[in-house]
Motif scaffolding. Sequence first.
Motif, PDB file in Angstrom:
ATOM      1  N   ARG A   1       0.834  -1.204   0.000  1.00 48.55           N
ATOM      2  CA  ARG A   1       0.000   0.000   0.000  1.00 48.55           C
ATOM      3  C   ARG A   1       0.875   1.263   0.000  1.00 48.55           C
ATOM      4  N   THR A   2       1.981   1.224   0.746  1.00 44.81           N
ATOM      5  CA  THR A   2       2.901   2.357   0.779  1.00 44.81           C
ATOM      6  C   THR A   2       3.472   2.611  -0.610  1.00 44.81           C
ATOM      7  N   LEU A   3       3.866   1.545  -1.299  1.00 44.99           N
ATOM      8  CA  LEU A   3       4.405   1.706  -2.644  1.00 44.99           C
ATOM      9  C   LEU A   3       3.349   2.272  -3.595  1.00 44.99           C
ATOM     10  N   ARG A   4       2.123   1.786  -3.467  1.00 48.80           N
ATOM     11  CA  ARG A   4       1.047   2.322  -4.313  1.00 48.80           C
ATOM     12  C   ARG A   4       0.804   3.800  -3.998  1.00 48.80           C
TER      13      ARG A   4
ATOM     14  N   GLU B   1      14.397   4.055  -2.069  1.00 43.56           N
ATOM     15  CA  GLU B   1      15.456   4.146  -1.064  1.00 43.56           C
ATOM     16  C   GLU B   1      15.662   5.598  -0.622  1.00 43.56           C
ATOM     17  N   LEU B   2      15.659   6.525  -1.571  1.00 41.93           N
ATOM     18  CA  LEU B   2      15.816   7.941  -1.238  1.00 41.93           C
ATOM     19  C   LEU B   2      14.600   8.490  -0.491  1.00 41.93           C
ATOM     20  N   ILE B   3      13.419   8.052  -0.869  1.00 38.23           N
ATOM     21  CA  ILE B   3      12.195   8.473  -0.166  1.00 38.23           C
ATOM     22  C   ILE B   3      12.279   8.068   1.301  1.00 38.23           C
ATOM     23  N   LEU B   4      12.635   6.821   1.544  1.00 39.11           N
ATOM     24  CA  LEU B   4      12.699   6.316   2.923  1.00 39.11           C
ATOM     25  C   LEU B   4      13.805   6.999   3.716  1.00 39.11           C
ATOM     26  N   ARG B   5      14.919   7.268   3.076  1.00 38.03           N
ATOM     27  CA  ARG B   5      16.013   7.984   3.736  1.00 38.03           C
ATOM     28  C   ARG B   5      15.559   9.404   4.093  1.00 38.03           C
TER      29      ARG B   5
ATOM     30  N   PHE C   1      12.112  14.818   6.395  1.00 40.85           N
ATOM     31  CA  PHE C   1      11.519  15.583   5.303  1.00 40.85           C
ATOM     32  C   PHE C   1      10.084  15.122   5.073  1.00 40.85           C
ATOM     33  N   ALA C   2       9.218  16.047   4.684  1.00 46.46           N
ATOM     34  CA  ALA C   2       7.845  15.724   4.305  1.00 46.46           C
ATOM     35  C   ALA C   2       7.876  15.105   2.912  1.00 46.46           C
ATOM     36  N   LEU C   3       6.851  14.293   2.602  1.00 42.27           N
ATOM     37  CA  LEU C   3       6.818  13.646   1.299  1.00 42.27           C
ATOM     38  C   LEU C   3       6.826  14.655   0.150  1.00 42.27           C
ATOM     39  N   ASP C   4       6.144  15.762   0.315  1.00 40.58           N
ATOM     40  CA  ASP C   4       6.143  16.774  -0.751  1.00 40.58           C
ATOM     41  C   ASP C   4       7.540  17.333  -0.982  1.00 40.58           C
ATOM     42  N   GLU C   5       8.307  17.520   0.096  1.00 39.64           N
ATOM     43  CA  GLU C   5       9.683  17.988  -0.049  1.00 39.64           C
ATOM     44  C   GLU C   5      10.542  16.935  -0.753  1.00 39.64           C
ATOM     45  N   ILE C   6      10.333  15.675  -0.375  1.00 41.21           N
ATOM     46  CA  ILE C   6      11.096  14.586  -0.995  1.00 41.21           C
ATOM     47  C   ILE C   6      10.761  14.502  -2.480  1.00 41.21           C
ATOM     48  N   LYS C   7       9.477  14.617  -2.798  1.00 39.20           N
ATOM     49  CA  LYS C   7       9.063  14.565  -4.202  1.00 39.20           C
ATOM     50  C   LYS C   7       9.742  15.669  -5.002  1.00 39.20           C
ATOM     51  N   GLU C   8       9.767  16.851  -4.435  1.00 39.57           N
ATOM     52  CA  GLU C   8      10.406  17.975  -5.116  1.00 39.57           C
ATOM     53  C   GLU C   8      11.891  17.694  -5.345  1.00 39.57           C
TER      54      GLU C   8
END
Length: 160
Positions: A25-28, A56-60, A66-73
């Motif tokens: 579900r997390t991956l989706r 791997e970078l998202i989880l790190r 970091f917030a997911l939006d920051e990671i996405k950016e």
Amino acid sequence: MVKPVPPDAEFSIRELSQEFDITPRTLRFYEQKGMINPTRRGAARVYSAVDRARIELILRGKRVGFALDEIKEMLDLRFIDAGNPTTLHAALERFENRKRVLEQQREDVERALAEIQSGLDWLNARVTENEPSEDVKRRARAFEALAAARLEDWTGLPSS
């Protein structure tokens, strides 16, 4: 040592879930947010080496706060465009702020660990000595005196 992943490697949702100890579900969810882009073979999602690296970078990034939006950016390829200094300066500032927060958290954790160690040292000394400290003895005598005075007030009988 982590084995390098061939650039043409492919992974199933189950393989990545197990490898990174996260749910399918997390991956989706990461896919829904546009952070990873698996291909489809029928109903099955097929993840590339790039998707794996991004996970791997998202989880790190999440581990360091970091917030997911920051990671996405940060994962967005436009992010590394050297032609846009405003974007780079904003990212630099965000990283510096996160570093300061993490350094403060590290100081807080080190301080808490030192306090816990002091408590452990004190408890170990009490166990080893099997004798209460002078402070505990003093407080016990004060309590006994207070209790004796209260009993005398309540019963009218002098304490021994």
